[in-house]
Every structure is written in structure tokens, then in C-alpha cells.
Design an enzyme around this catalytic site. Structure first.
Site, PDB file in Angstrom:
ATOM      1  N   LYS A 126       0.812  -1.215   0.000  1.00  0.00           N
ATOM      2  CA  LYS A 126       0.000   0.000   0.000  1.00  0.00           C
ATOM      3  C   LYS A 126       0.847   1.267   0.000  1.00  0.00           C
ATOM      4  O   LYS A 126       0.446   2.293  -0.541  1.00  0.00           O
ATOM      5  CB  LYS A 126      -0.962  -0.031   1.188  1.00  0.00           C
ATOM      6  CG  LYS A 126      -2.052  -1.080   1.019  1.00  0.00           C
ATOM      7  CD  LYS A 126      -3.009  -1.077   2.186  1.00  0.00           C
ATOM      8  CE  LYS A 126      -4.224  -1.953   1.884  1.00  0.00           C
ATOM      9  NZ  LYS A 126      -3.893  -3.288   1.390  1.00  0.00           N
ATOM     10  N   GLU A 210      -2.282   7.031   8.178  1.00  0.00           N
ATOM     11  CA  GLU A 210      -3.042   8.030   7.427  1.00  0.00           C
ATOM     12  C   GLU A 210      -3.842   8.900   8.391  1.00  0.00           C
ATOM     13  O   GLU A 210      -4.214   8.457   9.490  1.00  0.00           O
ATOM     14  CB  GLU A 210      -4.020   7.350   6.458  1.00  0.00           C
ATOM     15  CG  GLU A 210      -3.336   6.618   5.324  1.00  0.00           C
ATOM     16  CD  GLU A 210      -4.341   5.930   4.416  1.00  0.00           C
ATOM     17  OE1 GLU A 210      -5.512   5.811   4.819  1.00  0.00           O
ATOM     18  OE2 GLU A 210      -3.954   5.506   3.322  1.00  0.00           O
ATOM     19  N   HIS A 245     -13.707  -2.050  10.812  1.00  0.00           N
ATOM     20  CA  HIS A 245     -13.223  -1.770   9.458  1.00  0.00           C
ATOM     21  C   HIS A 245     -13.625  -2.857   8.464  1.00  0.00           C
ATOM     22  O   HIS A 245     -13.069  -2.928   7.367  1.00  0.00           O
ATOM     23  CB  HIS A 245     -11.706  -1.570   9.452  1.00  0.00           C
ATOM     24  CG  HIS A 245     -11.237  -0.557  10.450  1.00  0.00           C
ATOM     25  ND1 HIS A 245     -11.473   0.789  10.308  1.00  0.00           N
ATOM     26  CD2 HIS A 245     -10.582  -0.710  11.632  1.00  0.00           C
ATOM     27  CE1 HIS A 245     -10.969   1.432  11.343  1.00  0.00           C
ATOM     28  NE2 HIS A 245     -10.430   0.542  12.160  1.00  0.00           N
ATOM     29  N   ARG A 302      -9.001  -7.789  -7.022  1.00  0.00           N
ATOM     30  CA  ARG A 302      -9.807  -9.011  -7.060  1.00  0.00           C
ATOM     31  C   ARG A 302     -11.269  -8.608  -7.131  1.00  0.00           C
ATOM     32  O   ARG A 302     -11.608  -7.421  -7.052  1.00  0.00           O
ATOM     33  CB  ARG A 302      -9.572  -9.851  -5.808  1.00  0.00           C
ATOM     34  CG  ARG A 302      -9.810  -9.069  -4.502  1.00  0.00           C
ATOM     35  CD  ARG A 302      -9.664  -9.932  -3.280  1.00  0.00           C
ATOM     36  NE  ARG A 302      -9.609  -9.173  -2.054  1.00  0.00           N
ATOM     37  CZ  ARG A 302     -10.657  -8.701  -1.389  1.00  0.00           C
ATOM     38  NH1 ARG A 302     -11.872  -8.896  -1.872  1.00  0.00           N
ATOM     39  NH2 ARG A 302     -10.507  -8.040  -0.265  1.00  0.00           N
TER      40      ARG A 302
END
Length: 685
Positions: A126, A210, A245, A302
Site C-alpha cells: 500500500k 493516514e 473496518h 480481485r
């Protein structure tokens, strides 16, 4: 820009599905419709699973543990060789985003139904992906995506970004290895927990940080690319309602989207896919802020769990698209030809207990069914994607999702009404599920009005988890169900053999009690109901709390009953859990809510409250990760004592009262079964 082509990809007649559950069953159905032979793979825990039963062939991979079965690349490739499978569909999870797996298939001459290994690698890390998206002109959330991973440096970066921040596993997904950190004091503990989860799930404990936007929406765009250079977006989905999440309810299209914003996000998503030479189905995930600014989060290389809502509003079969693109065919439509019709919701049915911090549940499904016709639902408006059936076991080894309930309507209000009716018609027994919680979400006023953000569940915790007042009509309905069952069980040709209060000369009043399952710290709420009738054919006369009702019950299909109280007829899914007359749980569900009441004869009421337990037992099967208290140490109620891991998530067990730990029965790394005594605890007097 890199471009990988599959223009010479061979056609295939046999497809192996390297997954389990509902996605394996879904892919098999599509493959069968296309004339392909389907091969399933399974672990010892799934030897009799639904996807194995439905396959043309099935091959054992290994023991129950995923790393020894579904994640065993060599075993999956060998299964394809044994059965002559020319292609492998990875589903989602497991090997679906594993570049080494794709490379192994390339070496074996087997087609991978998905993107090239280079594209997976580009988005799998990421931190590196953020850099590439920046170069491609895709907006990013402020954060730290660097290689340096020293604890002090990460803490300094969090301070620089400003709390709250979101810690994320660099190679993560599915909410694993992810924590919201509100302050510097909580940072180190959150970092340690994220690293443990990330290492266990992805064999990599690198983190990125983040800025945590306080009220963003999670909006993602479905993209699809072929090996001929074509790319399209199939509009967007709103996946803001999440817990830990992980998504719970998804819908398409996202409420409140303008055509300009939809086009801008869609084009940015296709740009991101083209940047990495993408081929196949993928999802580009964005955070959408209140001012309509959007930021790239990640790309899932995916098919997503929530892809059916996109299929509902576009009329396209994305699995068929995947298979045709893997065969080298171009995309079947262009961007201009794609249309958006109506609205769709997907509810994820999990084997978990929302009332106890969403702990995963295990057991055997004694019933799993949905009566569409009886509930007045149209088959083309409701879809149940399931990997389980009545009689199947739900184990501790895999993700606890049982099924996905997908509905479609002409607009959002109609689709939401259909979702509520379908949830009520879903009959699941033997395993605790989140169905009732889904009903509370779907009927919540803020959700109905589309006031959404990623902290929706936390923001409305007081109302979503509040102990609701049970209406007198619901108590009367529960009493009627219990009385009806009692009358059936006690019916006899001889009046002397009956145990329902039968009298020769006058109707006898039966006094029963209904109580709501007590929550921690609450007193048990008990309602006494008096019921009597003059004959088996006459209505029951029910009296409770100053109310008197005339009530009748008529069995319908399955567990559905028609309850009529004072002329008000309701269709209810109802059942009694337990044996005998002394104590039964009445479970009722309609399109408004799910209700559970304990039904007892009046002489069986126990008003006592159990004190704090001297032992703590495992709420599920799992592995002990860490012991957080010293033997003999004094602890306060609610303090963490032990961390367990099950179904790839961590769960913390806390002290039930003020007291001290006398003895731990297990150490870190030990496997425990549901109900095992974990420790001896002495509560203060």
C-alpha cells in the site's frame, strides 16, 4: 505506464475454484451456465461443505488450518494438474491477491482468472501504491507511507499528521492489522496489536499511517479491464457502514452522488487501474469527505464481496466477465453502453454475536432457509448468495460470513423496504448470527435518511445496542406462541394425562412469565401473562399489565405463523428454543425487528442474579495471543486480562469484576476450545 496483455490466453473447459463458501458456489453456478466443468478444493474442515457437494469434482488440500490447505500454493496447483483444470478462479481472500501464486500458475501453464502478478504487486504494497497513485494524479489522504518502520519514527509521524490517525498494515485488507488511534498515549499498544494481526494474516508487519477523517464515507468504484487495452467503471458502491473496518451493509449507487462526481471518481479509478497495467475485475476504494472531496485509499486487485449490488444495478454478470476476459475476450460493453437502474443493498450475514462485541460464533446450522413466496417477495428482486445449508457446521477456522442477502428496488426506499422484509424471512437456527443487528441497522432513522459515514455504528451505538422496550403486543404474541406449543405438547385423549391446567367445569387460567435476556448490570424485566380459553377452538384471552387481548395463532410455512391479536394480524417467523415447559426462548422476527423472550411457567421464575463468575471461559474456539495480567495481581472490572485470536481477528477478555487473577490455565500460543476455562478469578467481596 506498464501494460500486460493476455491476448493469447487459451480457452479452457475446466475451472478450479481455489476458495470456499458462497463465492465458490457462485463461481460454480456461472461456470456451469457457460458450459465449464467445475473443480472444488477443500480442507478437512470442509470435507462435506456446500461448495464441495455442488462441484463436478473436488480435491482435498490438507488440514483445517488455511495455511496448510487453502493457502498452500503447491497443493492448489497440483489439484489443477490432477483434474486437468486449465484455469483457476481465486474468489476473494486466501490466494486472490498473491502474486507468487499467479507466477506459479504462469509457470505451470494454468490461466489465472485475475490480474497479472505485476499489477497485484503494485497495489499489494500500500505504501508503494500511494506513490504510484500520486504520479497518476489520483488524490491521496495525508499520511506516512515510508519504508522506515522504527517505533519512535512511526510515533513521530503520527504526531506530525495529527490525531486521530489510522494505522494500517502495509499489505493488509479486510480490516485486519488496522486500528484507529485517538491519542499518543494509545499509539504503542495499537501499533503492537496491528503488527501481531498483520504478521499472522499477511506474514508482514509493516505499517502505514493516514490521517483519520472524522466523518468520511467509504465509496468504491468497480473497474474492469481487458487485455486489449479497454477499461470501464461500473459505477460506485457506498460501503460506509462497517464494524472493525469490515463492511456490514453495502449499497449501490452511493446516495447523494452527482453525475459529475460519479464520472470524476470513475475516471480516476480507471486511471489508477491503467497505471498498473490491470486486467480483470478490481475495486478502487476512496474516502469521500463531507465537502465532496475524495481520496484514494487502496485498490483491491480481485472481485469484492459486495460485487452483487453492482450486478443488480447494471444487469451485468461480473463473474462471467472475469471468465471471458481470462479467455482473452474483449470487454462485452463500452463505457457509454453501461447504464444504472434502480438501487441495491447487500447485507452480510455473519456467525457472530453483536451483543458481545461481535464475537465469532460456531455450531451447526439446524435450519437455513428463506421463504420468499410466503413473505411476498419477488425472486428477481431478492438474491441469497450462500455457502452453507441446513446441517452444515460453522467452524472456527475461517471467516464467519455465512451468506450475503442482496435486494433490488426501483429506488432506495423500495430497496430498503425489500431488505427488511427479506431479513425477516431469513430463518437461521443453531448458530448465533447478526441478523437482528442487521435489522436494527436497516431500520435506523439515520440509515434510512442516508446520513452515512464510516463511524456510523460507533456514532449510533446507544440506539443500535440499546435495550428496546418490548411492546405489550409483542409480549402477548410471545406468550401465545408458548401457550400454543404447551397445548400441543400436552394434548391427550384422556383429560387426566393433560398438563396444561385442564379443568372439567371451567376454563383454567395459566400464569406464565416472559422475561428479556438480562444484559450486564441490568435487572431482569419480567412480565406475567395470564392466559385462558373456553375450548381448543376458542381464542386465547391474554391479560398482562392492565391489557387484555383476544389472540389466535395459525401455523404457516416453515416457522412462519400468523398471530392475530385483537383483530391485528401479523406474519412472524417464530420458534421456541429449548425443551420442555419450564424454560424456553421464544425467538420472533418480522420486518420491523427481532425479539427474544424467555418463556416460563410461573413456578419456574428465578429472580436471583448470579454474582461475578470465579472462572472465565473461552467465548469461542481460538488461540491465546497474550496474557495481560500477572497471576495474583489485583485488577479492576473491565481491565484486559487476555488476548485471543479467532477467525483472523483479535479479541480481548476483561475482568468481570474488581478482584485478582488466581491462575491462568493457558499460555500464549495455546489453542483453546469454546467453553474452556481460561483462568481462575477471585472477585472482591
Amino acid at each position: 505506464m506498464t501494460r500486460t496483455t493476455q491476448q493469447n490466453a487459451p480457452r479452457f473447459d475446466t475451472l478450479l475454484i481455489a476458495n470456499r463458501g458462497e463465492i465458490a458456489c457462485r463461481v460454480m453456478r456461472t461456470a456451469r451456465r457457460m458450459g465449464l466443468r467445475s473443480v472444488a478444493v477443500y480442507s478437512d474442515a470442509d470435507a462435506d461443505a456446500r461448495h464441495v457437494r455442488e462441484a463436478d469434482e473436488a480435491v482435498r488440500l490438507g488440514p483445517a488450518a488455511a495455511r496448510e490447505s487453502y493457502l498452500n500454493v503447491e497443493a492448489v496447483v497440483e489439484a489443477a494438474r490432477r483434474t486437468g483444470a486449465g484455469a483457476i478462479h481465486p474468489g476473494y481472500g486466501f490466494l486472490s491477491e498473491n502474486g507468487a501464486f499467479v507466477e506459479a500458475l504462469d509457470a505451470a501453464g494454468i490461466t489465472f482468472v485475475g490480474p497479472p502478478a505485476a499489477a497485484i504487486a503494485a497495489m499489494g504494497d500500500k505504501s508503494a501504491a500511494k506513490a504510484r497513485m500520486h504520479d497518476a494524479g489520483v488524490p491521496l489522504v495525508p499520511g506516512y507511507h515510508g519504508e522506515a518502520q522504527d517505533d519512535a519514527l512511526l510515533s513521530d509521524e503520527a504526531e506530525r499528521i495529527g490525531y486521530p490517525v489510522l494505522l494500517k498494515a502495509s499489505r493488509g485488507g479486510g480490516g485486519k492489522g488496522m486500528r484507529v488511534v485517538e491519542s499518543g498515549e494509545a499509539f504503542q499498544a495499537a501499533l503492537d496489536g496491528c503488527r501481531r494481526e498483520s504478521q499472522a494474516a499477511f506474514n508482514d508487519d509493516r505499517m502505514l499511517i493516514e490521517k483519520y477523517l472524522t466523518q468520511p464515507r467509504h465509496v468504491e468504484v468497480q473497474v474492469f479491464c481487458d487485455s486489449h487495452g479497454n477499461g470501464v467503471y461500473l459505477f460506485e458502491r457506498d460501503c460506509s457502514v462497517q464494524r472493525r473496518h469490515q463492511k456490514v451493509l453495502e449499497e449501490a449507487p452511493a446516495p447523494g452522488m452527482t453525475e459529475d462526481l460519479r464520472r470524476e471518481m470513475g475516471e480516476a479509478a480507471v486511471r489508477a487501474a491503467r497505471e498498473i497495467g490491470y486486467v480483470g475485475a478490481g475495486t478502487v476504494e476512496f474516502l469521500l469527505d463531507a465537502d465532496q472531496s475524495f481520496y484514494f485509499m487502496e485498490m483491491n486487485t480481485r472481485l469484492q464481496v459486495e460485487h452483487p449490488v453492482t450486478e443488480m444495478i447494471t444487469g451485468q454478470d461480473l463473474v462471467e466477465w472475469q471468465l471471458r476476459v481470462a479467455m482473452g475476450e474483449p470487454l462485452p460493453v463500452t463505457q457509454d453502453a453501461l447504464t444504472l437502474t434502480g438501487h441495491s443493498f447487500e447485507a452480510r450475514l455473519y456467525a457472530e454475536d453483536p451483543e458481545h462485541d461481535f464475537l465469532p460464533a460456531t455450531g451447526t446450522l439446524t435450519r437455513f432457509a428463506m421463504d420468499l413466496e410466503g413473505a411476498g417477495l419477488e425472486a428477481d428482486r431478492v438474491r441469497l448468495d450462500s455457502g452453507v445449508a441446513t446441517g452444515d457446521a460453522v467452524s472456527m477456522h475461517y471467516d464467519p460470513m455465512l451468506a450475503k442477502l442482496i435486494v433490488h428496488g426501483d429506488d432506495r426506499a423500495q430497496a430498503l423496504a425489500t431488505l427488511n422484509r427479506a431479513l425477516a424471512a431469513l430463518d437461521v437456527r443453531g448458530v448465533v448470527t447478526n441478523r437482528g443487528f442487521l435489522q436494527r441497522l436497516a431500520t435506523h432513522p439515520a440509515f434510512r435518511d442516508a446520513h452515512l459515514d464510516t463511524r456510523f455504528i460507533e456514532r449510533h451505538e446507544d440506539t443500535l445496542f440499546a435495550r428496546p422496550e418490548t411492546a405489550p403486543e409483542d409480549i402477548a404474541a410471545a406468550a401465545l406462541i408458548g401457550l400454543h406449543q404447551l397445548a400441543r405438547e400436552s394434548r391427550s385423549d384422556s383429560p387426566w394425562d393433560r398438563h396444561d391446567g385442564f379443568r372439567l367445569n371451567a376454563p383454567h387460567t395459566i400464569r406464565i412469565a416472559l422475561s428479556e435476556p438480562a444484559q450486564e448490570g441490568d435487572a431482569e424485566r419480567v412480565t406475567v401473562v395470564e392466559g385462558k380459553r373456553t375450548s381448543d377452538a376458542s381464542p386465547w384471552q391474554l391479560s398482562l399489565s392492565g391489557h387484555t387481548f383476544a389472540a389466535t395463532l395459525a401455523p404457516l410455512e416453515g416457522d412462519a405463523v400468523a398471530v392475530t391479536i385483537d383483530g391485528h394480524r401479523r406474519r412472524i417467523q417464530a420458534r421456541l428454543v429449548g425443551e420442555g415447559h419450564e424454560r424456553n426462548v421464544v425467538e420472533m422476527a418480522d420486518s420491523r425487528r427481532e425479539t427474544r423472550l424467555i418463556w416460563r411457567r410461573i413456578d419456574a421464575i428465578d429472580h436471583g442474579r448470579q454474582e461475578a463468575e470465579s472462572t472465565l471461559t473461552a467465548p469461542m474456539h481460538g488461540t491465546v495471543v497474550a496474557l495481560l495480567a500477572e497471576t495474583g495481581a489485583r485488577v479492576e472490572k473491565g481491565m484486559p486480562l487476555m488476548v485471543m485470536e479467532a477467525m483472523k481477528m483479535e479479541h480481548t477478555l476483561t475482568a468481570p469484576a474488581d478482584g485478582h487473577v488466581e491462575h491462568f490455565h493457558f499460555a500464549a500460543g495455546d489453542t483453546v476450545g469454546q467453553g474452556d476455562v481460561l483462568l481462575e478469578f477471585a472477585a472482591d467481596e
